[in-house]
Design a protein around this motif. Structure first.
Motif, PDB file in Angstrom:
ATOM      1  N   LEU A  44      24.352-114.143 -65.338  1.00 55.83           N
ATOM      2  CA  LEU A  44      23.962-113.549 -66.616  1.00 55.83           C
ATOM      3  C   LEU A  44      22.447-113.609 -66.816  1.00 55.83           C
ATOM      4  N   ASN A  45      21.822-114.737 -66.440  1.00 56.05           N
ATOM      5  CA  ASN A  45      20.354-114.836 -66.530  1.00 56.05           C
ATOM      6  C   ASN A  45      19.684-113.757 -65.692  1.00 56.05           C
ATOM      7  N   TYR A  46      20.172-113.589 -64.472  1.00 54.26           N
ATOM      8  CA  TYR A  46      19.581-112.594 -63.583  1.00 54.26           C
ATOM      9  C   TYR A  46      19.753-111.183 -64.133  1.00 54.26           C
ATOM     10  N   LEU A  47      20.947-110.839 -64.543  1.00 59.80           N
ATOM     11  CA  LEU A  47      21.210-109.477 -65.015  1.00 59.80           C
ATOM     12  C   LEU A  47      20.458-109.149 -66.302  1.00 59.80           C
ATOM     13  N   ASN A  48      20.096-110.174 -67.078  1.00 61.34           N
ATOM     14  CA  ASN A  48      19.355-109.955 -68.329  1.00 61.34           C
ATOM     15  C   ASN A  48      17.858-110.232 -68.191  1.00 61.34           C
ATOM     16  N   TRP A  49      17.400-110.523 -66.982  1.00 58.51           N
ATOM     17  CA  TRP A  49      16.015-110.905 -66.736  1.00 58.51           C
ATOM     18  C   TRP A  49      15.075-109.713 -66.814  1.00 58.51           C
ATOM     19  N   THR A  50      13.920-109.950 -67.429  1.00 57.13           N
ATOM     20  CA  THR A  50      12.810-109.010 -67.441  1.00 57.13           C
ATOM     21  C   THR A  50      11.590-109.770 -66.956  1.00 57.13           C
ATOM     22  N   GLN A  51      10.919-109.226 -65.960  1.00 57.35           N
ATOM     23  CA  GLN A  51       9.777-109.909 -65.353  1.00 57.35           C
ATOM     24  C   GLN A  51       8.627-110.027 -66.332  1.00 57.35           C
ATOM     25  N   THR A  52       7.992-111.221 -66.358  1.00 61.37           N
ATOM     26  CA  THR A  52       6.817-111.448 -67.189  1.00 61.37           C
ATOM     27  C   THR A  52       5.570-111.412 -66.312  1.00 61.37           C
ATOM     28  N   GLU A  53       4.410-111.426 -66.932  1.00 62.67           N
ATOM     29  CA  GLU A  53       3.147-111.361 -66.179  1.00 62.67           C
ATOM     30  C   GLU A  53       2.854-112.643 -65.408  1.00 62.67           C
ATOM     31  N   ASN A  54       3.546-113.722 -65.703  1.00 62.04           N
ATOM     32  CA  ASN A  54       3.342-114.986 -64.982  1.00 62.04           C
ATOM     33  C   ASN A  54       4.380-115.206 -63.883  1.00 62.04           C
ATOM     34  N   GLU A  55       5.159-114.189 -63.557  1.00 64.29           N
ATOM     35  CA  GLU A  55       6.219-114.328 -62.564  1.00 64.29           C
ATOM     36  C   GLU A  55       5.994-113.414 -61.369  1.00 64.29           C
ATOM     37  N   ILE A  56       6.397-113.912 -60.206  1.00 62.33           N
ATOM     38  CA  ILE A  56       6.445-113.081 -59.008  1.00 62.33           C
ATOM     39  C   ILE A  56       7.848-113.177 -58.418  1.00 62.33           C
ATOM     40  N   VAL A  57       8.213-112.162 -57.660  1.00 61.09           N
ATOM     41  CA  VAL A  57       9.487-112.153 -56.953  1.00 61.09           C
ATOM     42  C   VAL A  57       9.144-112.228 -55.477  1.00 61.09           C
ATOM     43  N   THR A  58       9.717-113.195 -54.793  1.00 58.54           N
ATOM     44  CA  THR A  58       9.325-113.463 -53.416  1.00 58.54           C
ATOM     45  C   THR A  58      10.519-113.474 -52.471  1.00 58.54           C
ATOM     46  N   TYR A  59      10.211-113.188 -51.210  1.00 56.93           N
ATOM     47  CA  TYR A  59      11.156-113.433 -50.135  1.00 56.93           C
ATOM     48  C   TYR A  59      10.694-114.725 -49.487  1.00 56.93           C
ATOM     49  N   ASN A  60      11.607-115.665 -49.353  1.00 55.66           N
ATOM     50  CA  ASN A  60      11.232-116.995 -48.909  1.00 55.66           C
ATOM     51  C   ASN A  60      11.808-117.374 -47.555  1.00 55.66           C
ATOM     52  N   GLY A  61      12.547-116.494 -46.947  1.00 56.37           N
ATOM     53  CA  GLY A  61      13.111-116.816 -45.644  1.00 56.37           C
ATOM     54  C   GLY A  61      14.233-117.818 -45.761  1.00 56.37           C
ATOM     55  N   HIS A  62      14.457-118.546 -44.688  1.00 57.23           N
ATOM     56  CA  HIS A  62      15.541-119.521 -44.648  1.00 57.23           C
ATOM     57  C   HIS A  62      15.174-120.760 -45.446  1.00 57.23           C
ATOM     58  N   GLY A  63      16.130-121.256 -46.241  1.00 56.67           N
ATOM     59  CA  GLY A  63      15.913-122.464 -47.015  1.00 56.67           C
ATOM     60  C   GLY A  63      15.615-123.643 -46.111  1.00 56.67           C
ATOM     61  N   MET A  64      14.578-124.395 -46.435  1.00 53.99           N
ATOM     62  CA  MET A  64      14.181-125.551 -45.630  1.00 53.99           C
ATOM     63  C   MET A  64      14.965-126.801 -46.023  1.00 53.99           C
ATOM     64  N   PHE A  65      15.442-126.836 -47.260  1.00 54.46           N
ATOM     65  CA  PHE A  65      16.256-127.956 -47.732  1.00 54.46           C
ATOM     66  C   PHE A  65      17.036-127.464 -48.937  1.00 54.46           C
ATOM     67  N   GLU A  66      18.110-128.169 -49.263  1.00 56.17           N
ATOM     68  CA  GLU A  66      18.910-127.755 -50.410  1.00 56.17           C
ATOM     69  C   GLU A  66      18.206-128.182 -51.682  1.00 56.17           C
TER      70      GLU A  66
END
Length: 163
Positions: A44-66
């Motif tokens: 629900l947070n994701y579907l209602n999200w609107t990007q702000t000027e202090n946010e970036i969307v990134t690709y981070n590759g494989h998780g290094m740790f949980e």
């Protein structure tokens, strides 16, 4: 092959490139996951999200740790910086498992996309990140805590010298 102990000790989140909003999963794509619970807080947070000027969307590759989300960090590693990076307050607010399914974790070994918020604005050096289509996916930037930065930086330098 790296062992799990080494991966778990490397407590950083790589930032490999930026993603445009068009590359993020839509509600239709998310609905294709039969086993996905569509009513979770993360969904629900994701579907209602609107990007702000202090946010970036990134690709981070494989998780290094949980890592449970939200997660806060106080250092941005920059492997091109002689000082190793800068202190910066940031929070990973949302993640997409394999870039498709909003969850509350970064899962070890799975590809992850993140929505990252910076408390005092996006650091200017991140303007040097490429978007996904132009990226070489080489590690330059990563989020970590100041207490872990020296270990992480030393390991990255050692790995770079052995290539």
């Amino acid at each position: 092959m790296q062992n799990d102990k080494i991966l778990i000790e490397d407590k950083f989140v790589p930032i490999l490139c930026l993603l445009t909003k068009e590359l993020l999963p839509t509600k239709e794509i998310i609905n294709q996951f039969d086993k996905a619970d569509k009513n979770t807080k993360e969904m629900l947070n994701y579907l209602n999200w609107t990007q702000t000027e202090n946010e970036i969307v990134t690709y981070n590759g494989h998780g290094m740790f949980e890592l449970e989300i939200p997660a806060s960090f106080d250092f941005l590693i920059d492997l091109n910086d002689p000082n190793g990076g800068i202190e910066v307050k940031s929070t990973i607010k949302q993640t997409m498992w394999n870039g498709m399914l909003p969850l509350n974790i970064i899962d070890l070994g799975y590809k992850t996309s993140c929505i990252i918020e910076f408390e005092n604005g996006i650091p200017k050096r991140l303007n040097e990140l490429y978007y996904y289509a132009e990226s070489d996916f080489k590690l330059r930037f990563a989020l970590c805590n100041k207490s872990d930065k020296e270990i992480i930086l030393n390991k990255r330098k050692t790995e770079a010298n052995t290539v």
